[in-house]
Motif scaffolding. Structure first.
Motif, PDB file in Angstrom:
ATOM      1  N   GLY A 178       0.683  -1.135   0.233  1.00 54.91           N
ATOM      2  CA  GLY A 178       0.553  -0.019  -0.249  1.00 54.91           C
ATOM      3  C   GLY A 178       0.315   1.070   0.053  1.00 54.91           C
ATOM      4  O   GLY A 178      -0.057   2.076  -0.332  1.00 54.91           O
ATOM      5  N   GLN A 179       1.941   1.365  -0.035  1.00 54.98           N
ATOM      6  CA  GLN A 179       2.836   2.117  -0.188  1.00 54.98           C
ATOM      7  C   GLN A 179       3.213   2.893  -1.628  1.00 54.98           C
ATOM      8  O   GLN A 179       3.204   4.502  -1.401  1.00 54.98           O
ATOM      9  CB  GLN A 179       4.832   2.164   0.137  1.00 54.98           C
ATOM     10  CG  GLN A 179       4.680   1.549   1.832  1.00 54.98           C
ATOM     11  CD  GLN A 179       4.173   2.404   2.771  1.00 54.98           C
ATOM     12  OE1 GLN A 179       4.586   3.433   2.722  1.00 54.98           O
ATOM     13  NE2 GLN A 179       3.324   2.529   3.928  1.00 54.98           N
ATOM     14  N   VAL A 180       2.874   2.151  -2.803  1.00 50.18           N
ATOM     15  CA  VAL A 180       2.596   2.829  -3.442  1.00 50.18           C
ATOM     16  C   VAL A 180       1.096   3.023  -4.106  1.00 50.18           C
ATOM     17  O   VAL A 180       0.543   1.775  -4.258  1.00 50.18           O
ATOM     18  CB  VAL A 180       4.148   2.489  -5.084  1.00 50.18           C
ATOM     19  CG1 VAL A 180       3.373   3.168  -6.387  1.00 50.18           C
ATOM     20  CG2 VAL A 180       4.574   2.883  -3.873  1.00 50.18           C
ATOM     21  N   GLY A 203       3.586   7.729  -4.120  1.00 50.22           N
ATOM     22  CA  GLY A 203       4.748   6.470  -3.281  1.00 50.22           C
ATOM     23  C   GLY A 203       6.098   6.703  -3.958  1.00 50.22           C
ATOM     24  O   GLY A 203       6.368   7.419  -4.624  1.00 50.22           O
ATOM     25  N   ASP A 204       6.829   6.070  -2.990  1.00 49.72           N
ATOM     26  CA  ASP A 204       8.858   5.950  -3.366  1.00 49.72           C
ATOM     27  C   ASP A 204       8.356   4.767  -3.989  1.00 49.72           C
ATOM     28  O   ASP A 204       8.534   3.823  -3.963  1.00 49.72           O
ATOM     29  CB  ASP A 204       8.948   5.436  -1.509  1.00 49.72           C
ATOM     30  CG  ASP A 204      10.688   4.933  -2.698  1.00 49.72           C
ATOM     31  OD1 ASP A 204      11.235   5.832  -3.271  1.00 49.72           O
ATOM     32  OD2 ASP A 204      10.988   4.147  -1.767  1.00 49.72           O
ATOM     33  N   THR A 237       9.260  -0.839  -1.192  1.00 53.06           N
ATOM     34  CA  THR A 237       9.133  -1.307  -0.126  1.00 53.06           C
ATOM     35  C   THR A 237       8.925  -2.897   0.129  1.00 53.06           C
ATOM     36  O   THR A 237       9.696  -3.944   0.404  1.00 53.06           O
ATOM     37  CB  THR A 237       8.235  -0.683   0.613  1.00 53.06           C
ATOM     38  OG1 THR A 237       8.565   0.427   1.462  1.00 53.06           O
ATOM     39  CG2 THR A 237       8.233  -1.750   2.088  1.00 53.06           C
ATOM     40  N   CYS A 238       7.117  -2.966  -0.540  1.00 53.83           N
ATOM     41  CA  CYS A 238       7.310  -4.542  -1.149  1.00 53.83           C
ATOM     42  C   CYS A 238       8.478  -5.377  -2.426  1.00 53.83           C
ATOM     43  O   CYS A 238       7.969  -6.257  -2.454  1.00 53.83           O
ATOM     44  CB  CYS A 238       6.014  -4.157  -0.657  1.00 53.83           C
ATOM     45  SG  CYS A 238       5.505  -4.174  -2.119  1.00 53.83           S
ATOM     46  N   GLY A 239       8.580  -4.642  -3.268  1.00 57.39           N
ATOM     47  CA  GLY A 239       8.141  -5.134  -4.767  1.00 57.39           C
ATOM     48  C   GLY A 239       8.035  -5.576  -5.746  1.00 57.39           C
ATOM     49  O   GLY A 239       8.373  -5.282  -6.798  1.00 57.39           O
ATOM     50  N   SER A 240       6.541  -4.306  -5.249  1.00 61.77           N
ATOM     51  CA  SER A 240       5.694  -5.081  -6.594  1.00 61.77           C
ATOM     52  C   SER A 240       5.567  -4.532  -7.341  1.00 61.77           C
ATOM     53  O   SER A 240       5.507  -3.112  -7.410  1.00 61.77           O
ATOM     54  CB  SER A 240       4.615  -5.035  -5.677  1.00 61.77           C
ATOM     55  OG  SER A 240       3.853  -5.674  -5.003  1.00 61.77           O
TER      56      SER A 240
END
Length: 141
Positions: free
Chosen positions: A12-14, A56-57, A78-81
């Motif tokens: 959910g960061q991006v 997002g980053d 963060t998660c690489g998605s």
């Protein structure tokens, strides 16, 4: 059509909002897309870049395609998605990964590209066992 398409990465960061319908929804079987997805293909919805807002980053990876264009893939830091990709061959568009969209109702694959690179194991035949949810089994059972 004034629809908005929203989506986000796994953590959910991006997130993103795309305004309007995609130009096309395509499935790609090229080697790069297979490596990106970790499976036999990717599916993406291409939008005019000026109609997409990303928050997002993101981290990016760029490579040169077989046609000589520069392809950039963007991932959540963060998660690489994988979230989106761009290609200098279509500089005013970006492709959002369909698996990150919150609602894909009404969207369907309209084209398959790099069909020549399709791997046989990516087809699921009628004899493949299917589970509606996570099965209660282990590989040894």
């Amino acid at each position: 059509m004034g629809s908005k398409h929203t989506g986000q990465c796994l953590c959910g960061q991006v997130s993103y909002i795309a305004d309007g319908p995609p130009s096309i929804v395509a499935q790609c079987h090229c080697e790069e897309c297979r490596r990106l997805s970790g499976t036999g293909h990717t599916v993406g919805a291409m939008f005019k870049a000026d109609l997409v807002a990303i928050s997002g980053d993101v981290r990016t990876f760029q490579y040169t395609s077989a046609k000589g264009s520069q392809v950039r893939k963007a991932f959540c830091g963060t998660c690489g998605s994988p979230v989106f990709g761009t290609n200098t061959q279509t500089p005013d568009h970006m492709t959002l990964t369909l698996g990150t969209m919150n609602d894909t109702d009404g969207l369907a694959v309209e084209a398959v590209i790099f069909a020549r690179d399709h791997v046989r194991w990516d087809d699921l035949g009628p004899d493949v066992v299917r589970f509606g949810t996570q099965p209660d089994w282990t590989p040894d059972s």
